[in-house]
Design a protein around this motif. Structure first.
Motif, PDB file in Angstrom:
ATOM      1  N   LEU A  13       0.946  -1.102  -0.082  1.00  0.00           N
ATOM      2  CA  LEU A  13       0.136   0.007  -0.175  1.00  0.00           C
ATOM      3  C   LEU A  13       0.913   1.285  -0.141  1.00  0.00           C
ATOM      4  O   LEU A  13       0.597   1.880  -0.708  1.00  0.00           O
ATOM      5  CB  LEU A  13      -0.786   0.063   1.330  1.00  0.00           C
ATOM      6  CG  LEU A  13      -1.996   1.221   1.212  1.00  0.00           C
ATOM      7  CD1 LEU A  13      -2.921   1.241   0.199  1.00  0.00           C
ATOM      8  CD2 LEU A  13      -2.631   0.981   2.725  1.00  0.00           C
ATOM      9  N   GLU A  14       2.067   1.261   0.856  1.00  0.00           N
ATOM     10  CA  GLU A  14       2.980   2.236   0.935  1.00  0.00           C
ATOM     11  C   GLU A  14       3.668   2.402  -0.445  1.00  0.00           C
ATOM     12  O   GLU A  14       3.684   3.585  -0.964  1.00  0.00           O
ATOM     13  CB  GLU A  14       3.711   2.149   2.027  1.00  0.00           C
ATOM     14  CG  GLU A  14       3.160   2.278   3.387  1.00  0.00           C
ATOM     15  CD  GLU A  14       3.830   2.190   4.653  1.00  0.00           C
ATOM     16  OE1 GLU A  14       5.037   1.351   4.396  1.00  0.00           O
ATOM     17  OE2 GLU A  14       3.389   2.334   5.645  1.00  0.00           O
ATOM     18  N   GLU A  15       3.950   1.323  -1.005  1.00  0.00           N
ATOM     19  CA  GLU A  15       4.710   1.567  -2.185  1.00  0.00           C
ATOM     20  C   GLU A  15       4.167   2.000  -3.583  1.00  0.00           C
ATOM     21  O   GLU A  15       4.502   2.763  -4.157  1.00  0.00           O
ATOM     22  CB  GLU A  15       5.154   0.232  -2.551  1.00  0.00           C
ATOM     23  CG  GLU A  15       6.029  -0.075  -3.876  1.00  0.00           C
ATOM     24  CD  GLU A  15       6.634  -1.452  -4.347  1.00  0.00           C
ATOM     25  OE1 GLU A  15       6.434  -2.094  -5.308  1.00  0.00           O
ATOM     26  OE2 GLU A  15       6.810  -2.447  -3.165  1.00  0.00           O
ATOM     27  N   LEU A  16       2.864   1.676  -3.229  1.00  0.00           N
ATOM     28  CA  LEU A  16       1.824   2.111  -4.799  1.00  0.00           C
ATOM     29  C   LEU A  16       1.330   3.714  -4.220  1.00  0.00           C
ATOM     30  O   LEU A  16       0.475   4.083  -4.814  1.00  0.00           O
ATOM     31  CB  LEU A  16       0.678   1.295  -4.637  1.00  0.00           C
ATOM     32  CG  LEU A  16       1.037  -0.117  -5.129  1.00  0.00           C
ATOM     33  CD1 LEU A  16       0.042  -1.163  -5.015  1.00  0.00           C
ATOM     34  CD2 LEU A  16       1.758  -0.043  -6.440  1.00  0.00           C
ATOM     35  N   SER A  17       1.686   4.328  -3.143  1.00  0.00           N
ATOM     36  CA  SER A  17       1.478   5.469  -2.559  1.00  0.00           C
ATOM     37  C   SER A  17       0.004   5.773  -2.160  1.00  0.00           C
ATOM     38  O   SER A  17      -0.566   6.662  -1.901  1.00  0.00           O
ATOM     39  CB  SER A  17       1.762   6.590  -3.748  1.00  0.00           C
ATOM     40  OG  SER A  17       2.981   6.695  -4.376  1.00  0.00           O
ATOM     41  N   LYS A  34      -3.451   0.380  -9.954  1.00  0.00           N
ATOM     42  CA  LYS A  34      -1.951   0.723  -9.807  1.00  0.00           C
ATOM     43  C   LYS A  34      -1.195  -0.511  -9.465  1.00  0.00           C
ATOM     44  O   LYS A  34      -0.142  -0.981  -9.907  1.00  0.00           O
ATOM     45  CB  LYS A  34      -1.693   1.514  -8.775  1.00  0.00           C
ATOM     46  CG  LYS A  34      -2.204   3.110  -9.216  1.00  0.00           C
ATOM     47  CD  LYS A  34      -1.684   4.212  -8.117  1.00  0.00           C
ATOM     48  CE  LYS A  34      -2.410   4.103  -6.967  1.00  0.00           C
ATOM     49  NZ  LYS A  34      -2.046   5.324  -6.073  1.00  0.00           N
ATOM     50  N   ALA A  35      -1.905  -1.562  -8.584  1.00  0.00           N
ATOM     51  CA  ALA A  35      -1.139  -2.698  -8.305  1.00  0.00           C
ATOM     52  C   ALA A  35      -0.756  -3.619  -9.323  1.00  0.00           C
ATOM     53  O   ALA A  35       0.195  -4.214  -9.637  1.00  0.00           O
ATOM     54  CB  ALA A  35      -2.054  -3.207  -7.087  1.00  0.00           C
ATOM     55  N   ARG A  36      -2.209  -3.763 -10.293  1.00  0.00           N
ATOM     56  CA  ARG A  36      -1.874  -4.626 -11.287  1.00  0.00           C
ATOM     57  C   ARG A  36      -0.662  -4.001 -12.245  1.00  0.00           C
ATOM     58  O   ARG A  36       0.150  -4.815 -13.008  1.00  0.00           O
ATOM     59  CB  ARG A  36      -3.189  -4.572 -12.124  1.00  0.00           C
ATOM     60  CG  ARG A  36      -2.999  -5.689 -13.228  1.00  0.00           C
ATOM     61  CD  ARG A  36      -4.301  -5.751 -13.953  1.00  0.00           C
ATOM     62  NE  ARG A  36      -4.435  -4.703 -14.842  1.00  0.00           N
ATOM     63  CZ  ARG A  36      -5.665  -4.592 -15.538  1.00  0.00           C
ATOM     64  NH1 ARG A  36      -6.710  -5.591 -15.466  1.00  0.00           N
ATOM     65  NH2 ARG A  36      -5.568  -3.605 -16.301  1.00  0.00           N
ATOM     66  N   ASN A  37      -0.491  -2.916 -12.584  1.00  0.00           N
ATOM     67  CA  ASN A  37       0.577  -2.177 -13.419  1.00  0.00           C
ATOM     68  C   ASN A  37       1.842  -2.400 -12.702  1.00  0.00           C
ATOM     69  O   ASN A  37       2.862  -2.317 -13.259  1.00  0.00           O
ATOM     70  CB  ASN A  37       0.307  -0.681 -13.744  1.00  0.00           C
ATOM     71  CG  ASN A  37      -0.732  -0.454 -14.653  1.00  0.00           C
ATOM     72  OD1 ASN A  37      -1.272  -1.569 -15.235  1.00  0.00           O
ATOM     73  ND2 ASN A  37      -1.282   0.566 -14.503  1.00  0.00           N
ATOM     74  N   ALA A  38       1.864  -2.526 -11.284  1.00  0.00           N
ATOM     75  CA  ALA A  38       3.050  -3.058 -10.668  1.00  0.00           C
ATOM     76  C   ALA A  38       3.656  -4.321 -10.590  1.00  0.00           C
ATOM     77  O   ALA A  38       4.252  -4.829  -9.918  1.00  0.00           O
ATOM     78  CB  ALA A  38       3.015  -2.387  -9.571  1.00  0.00           C
ATOM     79  N   ASN A  39       2.630  -5.120 -11.244  1.00  0.00           N
ATOM     80  CA  ASN A  39       2.733  -6.687 -11.504  1.00  0.00           C
ATOM     81  C   ASN A  39       2.444  -7.440  -9.964  1.00  0.00           C
ATOM     82  O   ASN A  39       2.856  -8.466  -9.810  1.00  0.00           O
ATOM     83  CB  ASN A  39       4.252  -6.892 -11.832  1.00  0.00           C
ATOM     84  CG  ASN A  39       4.490  -6.816 -13.308  1.00  0.00           C
ATOM     85  OD1 ASN A  39       3.554  -7.021 -14.144  1.00  0.00           O
ATOM     86  ND2 ASN A  39       5.543  -6.277 -13.564  1.00  0.00           N
TER      87      ASN A  39
END
Length: 93
Positions: A13-17, A34-39
């Motif tokens: 959650l923090e990594e994805l802002s 955003k999570a999906r785009n970050a794999n």
């Protein structure tokens, strides 16, 4: 809000802002995209049964999609590679 059953891992959650307050009612969907785009995987089940006891419909919250559409419109127009037609037969989608 729609994220009544949403449990992200704090580190991710923090990594994805975290949640973007500009997304208003779509903050949870924005975070999942955003999570999906970050794999990362978004794990869900159409068989979950959640009892909502609010005064308004959960869907009445989904009104202001301006910023969300601005950011994600192209992505939303793409074919969902995870969609399965059986979900409609189950009346889950």
């Amino acid at each position: 809000k729609a994220n009544i059953s949403f449990a992200p891992v704090k580190k991710k959650l923090e990594e994805l802002s975290g949640f973007d307050i500009q997304m208003k009612d779509y903050g949870d969907v924005d975070l999942c995209l955003k999570a999906r785009n970050a794999n990362y995987w978004n794990v869900w089940t159409c068989f979950a049964q959640i009892k909502y006891q609010g005064k308004k419909s959960v869907y009445s919250n989904w009104k202001d999609e301006g910023k969300f559409r601005e950011v994600w419109d192209d992505e939303l127009k793409k074919r969902d590679e995870y969609y399965h037609p059986f979900l409609k037969q189950l009346k889950k989608m």
